[in-house]
Design a protein around this motif. Structure first.
Motif, PDB file in Angstrom:
ATOM      1  N   VAL A   1      45.712 -21.009  22.417  1.00  0.00           N
ATOM      2  CA  VAL A   1      46.663 -22.032  22.872  1.00  0.00           C
ATOM      3  C   VAL A   1      47.775 -22.264  21.845  1.00  0.00           C
ATOM      4  O   VAL A   1      48.959 -22.131  22.176  1.00  0.00           O
ATOM      5  CB  VAL A   1      45.937 -23.341  23.225  1.00  0.00           C
ATOM      6  N   PRO A   2      47.458 -22.596  20.574  1.00  0.00           N
ATOM      7  CA  PRO A   2      48.564 -22.748  19.620  1.00  0.00           C
ATOM      8  C   PRO A   2      49.296 -21.443  19.349  1.00  0.00           C
ATOM      9  O   PRO A   2      50.512 -21.447  19.109  1.00  0.00           O
ATOM     10  CB  PRO A   2      47.873 -23.275  18.349  1.00  0.00           C
ATOM     11  N   LEU A   3      48.567 -20.312  19.419  1.00  0.00           N
ATOM     12  CA  LEU A   3      49.212 -19.020  19.179  1.00  0.00           C
ATOM     13  C   LEU A   3      50.244 -18.711  20.261  1.00  0.00           C
ATOM     14  O   LEU A   3      51.345 -18.234  19.963  1.00  0.00           O
ATOM     15  CB  LEU A   3      48.157 -17.909  19.133  1.00  0.00           C
ATOM     16  N   MET A   4      49.910 -19.015  21.514  1.00  0.00           N
ATOM     17  CA  MET A   4      50.852 -18.730  22.600  1.00  0.00           C
ATOM     18  C   MET A   4      52.058 -19.671  22.548  1.00  0.00           C
ATOM     19  O   MET A   4      53.174 -19.273  22.872  1.00  0.00           O
ATOM     20  CB  MET A   4      50.150 -18.820  23.966  1.00  0.00           C
TER      21      MET A   4
ATOM     22  N   TRP B   1      52.465 -16.594  30.277  1.00  0.00           N
ATOM     23  CA  TRP B   1      51.728 -16.070  31.423  1.00  0.00           C
ATOM     24  C   TRP B   1      50.607 -15.129  31.000  1.00  0.00           C
ATOM     25  O   TRP B   1      49.440 -15.334  31.378  1.00  0.00           O
ATOM     26  CB  TRP B   1      52.687 -15.360  32.381  1.00  0.00           C
ATOM     27  N   GLN B   2      50.914 -14.104  30.227  1.00  0.00           N
ATOM     28  CA  GLN B   2      49.880 -13.151  29.820  1.00  0.00           C
ATOM     29  C   GLN B   2      48.773 -13.820  29.004  1.00  0.00           C
ATOM     30  O   GLN B   2      47.590 -13.645  29.316  1.00  0.00           O
ATOM     31  CB  GLN B   2      50.511 -11.988  29.052  1.00  0.00           C
ATOM     32  N   PRO B   3      49.094 -14.605  27.961  1.00  0.00           N
ATOM     33  CA  PRO B   3      47.995 -15.277  27.253  1.00  0.00           C
ATOM     34  C   PRO B   3      47.259 -16.296  28.111  1.00  0.00           C
ATOM     35  O   PRO B   3      46.059 -16.517  27.926  1.00  0.00           O
ATOM     36  CB  PRO B   3      48.694 -15.934  26.060  1.00  0.00           C
ATOM     37  N   ALA B   4      47.972 -16.918  29.078  1.00  0.00           N
ATOM     38  CA  ALA B   4      47.303 -17.887  29.956  1.00  0.00           C
ATOM     39  C   ALA B   4      46.273 -17.201  30.844  1.00  0.00           C
ATOM     40  O   ALA B   4      45.247 -17.797  31.182  1.00  0.00           O
ATOM     41  CB  ALA B   4      48.329 -18.619  30.816  1.00  0.00           C
TER      42      ALA B   4
END
Length: 277
Positions: free
Chosen positions: A158-161, A227-230
């Motif tokens: 989450v923080p990375l994205m 989108w991709q990390p989600a």
């Protein structure tokens, strides 16, 4: 103790000057504290209208493109927070065309501060931070409500994205600004990538045609903002069928795009010719 050298020293010096200029603008705005607070609140309210629109949509339908309300609000929160951070830091770079037309860029070039730093901090106002209020609030709510089997990897994502998304948007700000060295009146069109990209990434990509999703994945990599990390966080499959590694590619995409933005900016400066006015 040996300090940073080479490119590292340039980055550190630019960061220091950025902070000094921002602090100068904030101190000036703080002379009128009531106005500063009211402007920040107004900015928060206006920015939060996008979240209100999403809530309104879910009052008419239980799901949007296969995603429930907490999931879409998660996308909104991560996108709005990333975009808000980038807008605060680099949003003013969209004024480059104005300075080129007026000839005021010439004055910036002779000052001992990077013109990018000067433009990015121009008229910096604390009201900009109001953009982060609805983003943080909605994201916090979504994280509590979303049905996710949290693991250390998903929590760290989450923080990375958010940071990777901010870097991607920041690179787009600089790239679209660099174009204005060549095409001065492209300001309006550039908003389709910056503000348009911020709006686009607030919703599931399953809402859009596959060819469009390919475009914002492989051409203008907005899909890597959140989108991709989600898809990894929410444990969803990719409608394009990309390999699982794509879920973790946002930092690499951000680094590549920032590198391209830096090259474009330097190329624009090298080829810039004064207006002669």
């Amino acid at each position: 103790m040996i300090g940073p050298t080479g490119a590292g020293a340039v980055v550190v010096d630019a960061g220091r000057m950025y902070g000094l200029l921002v602090w100068t603008w904030i101190r000036a705005a703080a002379q009128y504290p009531v106005s500063m607070v009211l402007l920040a609140l107004a900015t928060a309210v206006v920015t939060g209208l996008d979240a209100a629109a999403i809530v309104l949509l879910f009052s008419q339908a239980p799901r949007i493109a296969g995603f429930g309300a907490p999931e879409v609000l998660f996308l909104y929160g991560t996108s709005a927070l990333s975009f808000g951070i980038s807008d605060i830091l680099l949003g003013s770079t969209e004024r480059l065309g104005y300075h080129v037309r007026r000839g005021t860029l010439d004055a910036m070039l002779v000052r001992p501060v990077s013109p990018l730093v000067q433009i990015a901090t121009e008229d910096f106002s604390p009201r900009r931070f109001g953009k982060l209020v609805p983003a943080v609030g909605v994201l916090t709510f979504a994280l509590v409500q979303v049905d996710v089997a949290w693991t250390p990897g998903r929590a760290a994502m989450v923080p990375l994205m958010v940071l990777s998304g901010a870097a991607i948007f920041g690179a787009l700000w600089v790239l679209t600004a660099a174009v204005q060295f060549v095409i001065v009146d492209v300001h309006g069109a550039s908003k389709s990538l910056t503000y348009g990209g911020g709006f686009l990434t607030q919703y599931p990509m399953t809402m859009f045609a596959r060819d469009f999703v390919r475009g914002v994945t492989f051409v203008v990599p907005l899909a890597f903002v959140n989108w991709q990390p989600a898809l990894y966080v929410l444990d969803r499959s990719d409608p394009l069928g990309l390999p699982g590694a794509a879920r973790f590619a946002s930092p690499l995409v951000a680094a590549a795009l920032c590198g391209a933005a830096g090259l474009a900016w330097r190329a624009g400066l090298r080829h810039y010719r004064s207006t002669g006015s």
